[in-house]
Motif scaffolding. Structure first.
Motif, short mmCIF file in Angstrom:
data_model
loop_
_atom_site.label_atom_id
_atom_site.label_comp_id
_atom_site.label_asym_id
_atom_site.label_seq_id
_atom_site.Cartn_x
_atom_site.Cartn_y
_atom_site.Cartn_z
N SER A 1 -13.19 7.64 -2.07
CA SER A 1 -13.29 7.38 -0.63
C SER A 1 -12.34 6.29 -0.11
CB SER A 1 -14.73 7.00 -0.27
OG SER A 1 -15.14 5.87 -1.02
N ARG A 2 -11.97 5.32 -0.94
CA ARG A 2 -11.17 4.20 -0.46
C ARG A 2 -9.68 4.46 -0.62
NH1 ARG A 2 -13.08 -1.63 -2.37
NH2 ARG A 2 -11.36 -2.10 -0.93
N ILE A 3 -8.91 3.87 0.26
CA ILE A 3 -7.45 3.96 0.21
C ILE A 3 -6.91 2.57 -0.04
CG2 ILE A 3 -5.36 4.54 1.49
CD1 ILE A 3 -6.99 6.53 3.09
N PRO A 4 -6.13 2.36 -1.09
CA PRO A 4 -5.61 1.02 -1.40
C PRO A 4 -4.68 0.50 -0.32
CG PRO A 4 -4.63 2.67 -2.83
CD PRO A 4 -5.73 3.36 -2.09
N ASN A 5 -4.57 -0.81 -0.23
CA ASN A 5 -3.76 -1.45 0.82
C ASN A 5 -2.29 -1.04 0.73
OD1 ASN A 5 -5.57 -3.27 2.39
ND2 ASN A 5 -6.00 -4.11 0.35
N ALA A 6 -1.79 -0.84 -0.47
CA ALA A 6 -0.39 -0.44 -0.61
C ALA A 6 -0.11 0.88 0.09
CB ALA A 6 -0.02 -0.35 -2.09
N VAL A 7 -1.09 1.79 0.04
CA VAL A 7 -0.94 3.07 0.73
C VAL A 7 -1.09 2.88 2.23
CG1 VAL A 7 -1.92 5.39 1.00
CG2 VAL A 7 -1.74 4.36 -1.28
N ARG A 8 -2.05 2.06 2.63
CA ARG A 8 -2.26 1.80 4.06
C ARG A 8 -1.03 1.18 4.72
NH1 ARG A 8 -7.56 1.97 5.71
NH2 ARG A 8 -9.15 2.06 4.05
N TYR A 9 -0.38 0.30 3.98
CA TYR A 9 0.74 -0.46 4.57
C TYR A 9 2.11 0.12 4.19
CZ TYR A 9 -2.29 -4.26 6.15
OH TYR A 9 -3.25 -5.02 6.82
N GLN A 10 2.13 1.27 3.54
CA GLN A 10 3.40 1.79 3.02
C GLN A 10 4.43 2.00 4.11
OE1 GLN A 10 3.10 5.04 0.26
NE2 GLN A 10 5.27 5.51 0.30
N ASN A 11 4.05 2.59 5.21
CA ASN A 11 5.01 2.84 6.28
C ASN A 11 5.57 1.55 6.85
OD1 ASN A 11 5.52 3.61 9.47
ND2 ASN A 11 6.09 5.24 8.05
N LYS A 12 4.69 0.56 7.04
CA LYS A 12 5.15 -0.75 7.54
C LYS A 12 6.03 -1.44 6.51
CE LYS A 12 1.25 -1.65 10.66
NZ LYS A 12 0.11 -2.55 10.96
N TYR A 13 5.68 -1.27 5.25
CA TYR A 13 6.44 -1.86 4.16
C TYR A 13 7.87 -1.34 4.15
CZ TYR A 13 7.34 -3.21 -0.77
OH TYR A 13 7.84 -3.74 -1.93
N VAL A 14 8.04 -0.05 4.43
CA VAL A 14 9.37 0.55 4.48
C VAL A 14 10.15 0.03 5.69
CG1 VAL A 14 10.65 2.72 4.73
CG2 VAL A 14 8.62 2.63 3.26
N GLN A 15 9.46 -0.10 6.82
CA GLN A 15 10.13 -0.52 8.05
C GLN A 15 10.43 -2.02 8.08
OE1 GLN A 15 11.15 1.74 10.26
NE2 GLN A 15 10.21 3.36 9.00
N ARG A 16 9.46 -2.85 7.61
CA ARG A 16 9.62 -4.31 7.63
C ARG A 16 9.21 -4.86 6.26
NH1 ARG A 16 7.19 -2.94 12.36
NH2 ARG A 16 5.11 -3.58 11.64
N GLY B 1 16.46 -5.28 7.48
CA GLY B 1 16.30 -3.90 7.94
C GLY B 1 15.27 -3.17 7.11
N LYS B 2 15.17 -1.86 7.29
CA LYS B 2 14.22 -1.05 6.54
C LYS B 2 14.75 -0.79 5.12
CE LYS B 2 13.99 3.34 7.34
NZ LYS B 2 13.80 4.68 7.97
N LEU B 3 13.83 -0.42 4.25
CA LEU B 3 14.22 -0.07 2.90
C LEU B 3 15.02 1.23 2.91
CD1 LEU B 3 10.94 -0.75 0.86
CD2 LEU B 3 12.99 -2.18 0.97
N SER B 4 15.98 1.33 1.99
CA SER B 4 16.72 2.58 1.87
C SER B 4 15.86 3.61 1.12
CB SER B 4 18.04 2.36 1.13
OG SER B 4 17.80 2.13 -0.25
N ASP B 5 16.30 4.85 1.15
CA ASP B 5 15.51 5.95 0.57
C ASP B 5 15.23 5.76 -0.92
OD1 ASP B 5 15.56 7.11 3.04
OD2 ASP B 5 17.16 8.53 2.56
N THR B 6 16.09 5.04 -1.62
CA THR B 6 15.91 4.92 -3.07
C THR B 6 14.63 4.17 -3.45
OG1 THR B 6 17.39 3.02 -3.04
CG2 THR B 6 18.35 5.15 -3.66
N TYR B 7 13.99 3.53 -2.49
CA TYR B 7 12.72 2.86 -2.80
C TYR B 7 11.71 3.87 -3.32
CZ TYR B 7 9.15 4.40 0.50
OH TYR B 7 8.18 5.14 1.14
N ILE B 8 11.80 5.16 -2.80
CA ILE B 8 10.80 6.17 -3.18
C ILE B 8 10.94 6.52 -4.66
CG2 ILE B 8 12.03 8.35 -2.76
CD1 ILE B 8 8.53 7.57 -1.44
N LEU B 9 12.15 6.41 -5.21
CA LEU B 9 12.34 6.66 -6.63
C LEU B 9 11.68 5.56 -7.47
CD1 LEU B 9 16.04 7.89 -6.63
CD2 LEU B 9 14.05 9.22 -7.37
N GLY B 10 11.90 4.30 -7.08
CA GLY B 10 11.25 3.21 -7.78
C GLY B 10 9.74 3.31 -7.69
#
Length: 604
Positions: A506-521, A571-580
């Motif tokens: 039922s719970r969603i970890p904070n890293a998932v909740r904040y992932q979009n913001k993490y990529v942007q800022r 700026g925002k993270l580049s796409d390669t963050y998704i690989l890491g």
């Protein structure tokens, strides 16, 4: 023209073995020349003297029936053009005397020719008695024998008078019962008979598909496309809008002439391929094959390394299309891929068409597979398209038909002709993977991350012309975006390891909740995540100290490589963050899999 010629060639190769043959698992058989498939609602058994024996309703799952047809009957609408043998009750009952008369006259012409047989004679004798409705009523197939009920009452949603009757004939001498819609002798007799009729009734000229001087036709098969009944691929009856009007000719025959037999072979073959092996994508249907009847590896379906489980459709395909001992295709083996769509009930269009040498086709598929070396599994091109451009609704990924088919064609070009993955596709996948909260389904969240990482890896490697990224964790990679992705995965897994079984559901970890913001800022959001993880690390320290020490070491290793550079990320993270991010998550679950011998290998 090329499509129709390839279909004719395929028919000539496959007909001897499969024309008129009903095969388990196949939606419908290949129709012989001068035959068509229709749904029969009633089955009547008579003897070879034309005497009624029995009747029954045909179960829906068994109602696909091959019937002899004429050019006019196959294309009839409201006009009275009877089929030569199996027919609707309104032609057999006698309630409509003109329709019954035209049916009997046509059947008699066949029966009295050199190609008539015991079957045609028995049916003509029986129908002439005019007792069919009464017999069906007595056999409790019909609930009424009154004429007015023929239009009112229905069987399987079909009015009585429109119910198609197919025939079983019992030999009075041997007792053998023949299902006429499966009889090769019946097929042969009608084909030869109707060829004689066509030769008398049709104009002879040059068939532009075969190059032969043969009887021609302007009437071509309909109902060949499963997604739109009635649609025709070749049509010349509209002289005001969509066909040859406005070209340099005034008549259809001045533009294109097609032989009757060529038309029959090509359309019957296309229907067989589409109905049994077609792949639906939005409002289009794709089909691929080798005209010589050789097995062709699928350019569409999923494949897992070392996984021999294949779909029922693929199993059927393999059983029908033969392989050589070495299963290789040569340069002389043409591979045809085509897509069709019908925007109206009357018109079917060829939306995509390609011909590729067999050896080149296989080589391109192998090269595509090699570009994903190390992947757990390679998603199909329609799965990639759906996740890139679709949205989750009721835990299913849905996509608009037009976008879907366009992107599948785009990926086909990448797969079969070596075109690079488009930047727009790569961007769409990474953007979707960076917004995990848009997916309620954990499976969809898992798949979008995996597919985005896989396609991004191929995109970057193709652009570099060498293998820059693999699908495993690269501990030597010090690129800041890759490291930030790894860091996000560690925050997520460290928190998850404190959850109970119920919380995991039922719970969603904070890293998932904040992932979009993490990529942007990234810099500002990292500070938030550092604060959010503290109570979870403390909990690990108290209850699972070994895990606490493990994560502290990983944090230390990553932050040493980052070396304060995170504060300079404006700026925002580049796409390669998704690989890491994916690589780090996968390393956790691979280790867990080795420790626990569980099968789940990809994280939430």
């Amino acid at each position: 023209m090329g499509l129709l010629q390839k279909l004719i060639k395929t028919y000539d190769v496959m007909a001897d073995k499969y024309a008129g043959v009903y095969i388990d698992g196949m939606r419908e058989p290949l129709a012989p020349v001068s035959h068509a498939l229709q749904n029969a609602q009633i089955e009547i058994t008579i003897d070879s003297n034309g005497c009624f024996i029995d009747a029954a309703a045909v179960p829906k799952k068994e109602n696909r029936t091959l019937i002899p047809v004429s050019l006019k009957s196959a294309n009839r609408t409201s006009h009275a053009s009877p089929h030569p043998f199996a027919e609707q009750l309104e032609y057999l009952s006698g309630f409509d005397e003109e329709r019954q008369k035209s049916y009997l006259e046509q059947l008699m012409d066949w029966d009295e020719s050199a190609y008539g047989n015991a079957f045609t004679h028995a049916v003509h004798t029986y129908v002439e008695k005019n007792s069919i409705i009464h017999d069906l009523y007595k056999a409790e197939v019909l609930e009424s024998e009154n004429e007015e009920d023929m239009s009112k009452k229905k069987m399987q949603s079909t009015a009585y008078k429109k119910c198609l009757v197919r025939w079983k004939i019992k030999d009075v001498l041997t007792g053998e019962v023949i299902e006429t819609w499966k009889s090769k002798e019946m097929f042969r007799c009608y084909i030869v008979y109707y060829n004689m009729v066509i030769a008398k009734e049709s104009k002879t000229g040059l068939c532009m598909l075969t190059g032969e001087n043969v009887p021609l036709t302007e009437l071509h098969a309909k109902n060949i496309f499963p997604l739109q009944s009635g649609a025709k691929l070749v049509s010349a009856n509209d002289k005001t809008e969509y066909t040859f009007r406005g070209t340099f000719v005034k008549n259809a025959e001045d533009l294109l002439t097609i032989g009757y037999e060529a038309s029959q072979k090509s359309h019957n073959m296309l229907r067989w391929l589409l109905n049994n092996f077609g792949i639906i994508a939005g409002n289009e249907m794709f089909v691929y094959w080798n005209p010589n009847g050789r097995y062709v590896p699928s350019p569409f379906e999923d494949r897992k390394e070392g996984d021999e489980i294949i779909s029922d459709r693929e199993t059927l395909y393999r059983s029908i299309f033969e392989s050589t001992e070495d299963n290789s295709l040569s340069s002389t083996d043409c591979i045809v891929i085509a897509a069709f769509k019908a925007m109206t009930t009357g018109r079917l269009s060829l939306a995509y068409y390609s011909e590729t040498p067999g050896n080149d086709f296989v080589a391109k598929l192998e090269k595509w597979k090699e570009s994903f070396t190390g992947a757990k599994w390679i998603p199909s091109i329609y799965m990639v398209s759906k996740y890139a451009y679709g949205s989750e609704r009721n835990e299913r990924i849905e996509i608009e038909s037009g976008i879907y088919t366009k992107k599948i064609e785009e990926l086909l070009w990448c797969k079969l002709y070596g075109y690079p993955i488009s930047e727009s596709l790569k961007n769409a996948l990474v953007t979707k993977a960076s917004s995990p909260l848009k997916y309620k389904s954990l499976k969809n969240r898992r798949y979008i991350t995996y597919i985005a990482a896989l396609i991004l890896r191929k995109y970057e490697n193709d652009k570099a012309g060498k293998e820059v990224y693999t699908m495993t964790l690269d501990l030597d990679n010090t690129e800041i975006n890759y490291l930030m992705g790894r860091l996000l995965a560690v925050y997520e897994k460290a928190e998850l390891d404190t959850y109970t079984e119920e919380e995991l559901k039922s719970r969603i970890p904070n890293a998932v909740r904040y992932q979009n913001k993490y990529v942007q800022r990234p810099a500002a959001t990292l500070i938030v995540l550092k604060n959010k993880i503290v109570p979870y690390l403390n909990k690990l320290k108290r209850k699972k100290n070994g895990l606490y020490i493990k994560y502290q070491k990983i944090f230390q290793e990553i932050f040493e490589k980052i070396d304060g550079r995170e504060t300079k990320l404006t700026g925002k993270l580049s796409d390669t963050y998704i690989l890491g991010y994916y690589h780090q998550k996968e390393s956790f679950y691979q280790k867990q899999e080795a420790d626990t011998e569980k099968s789940e290998a990809i994280a939430i």
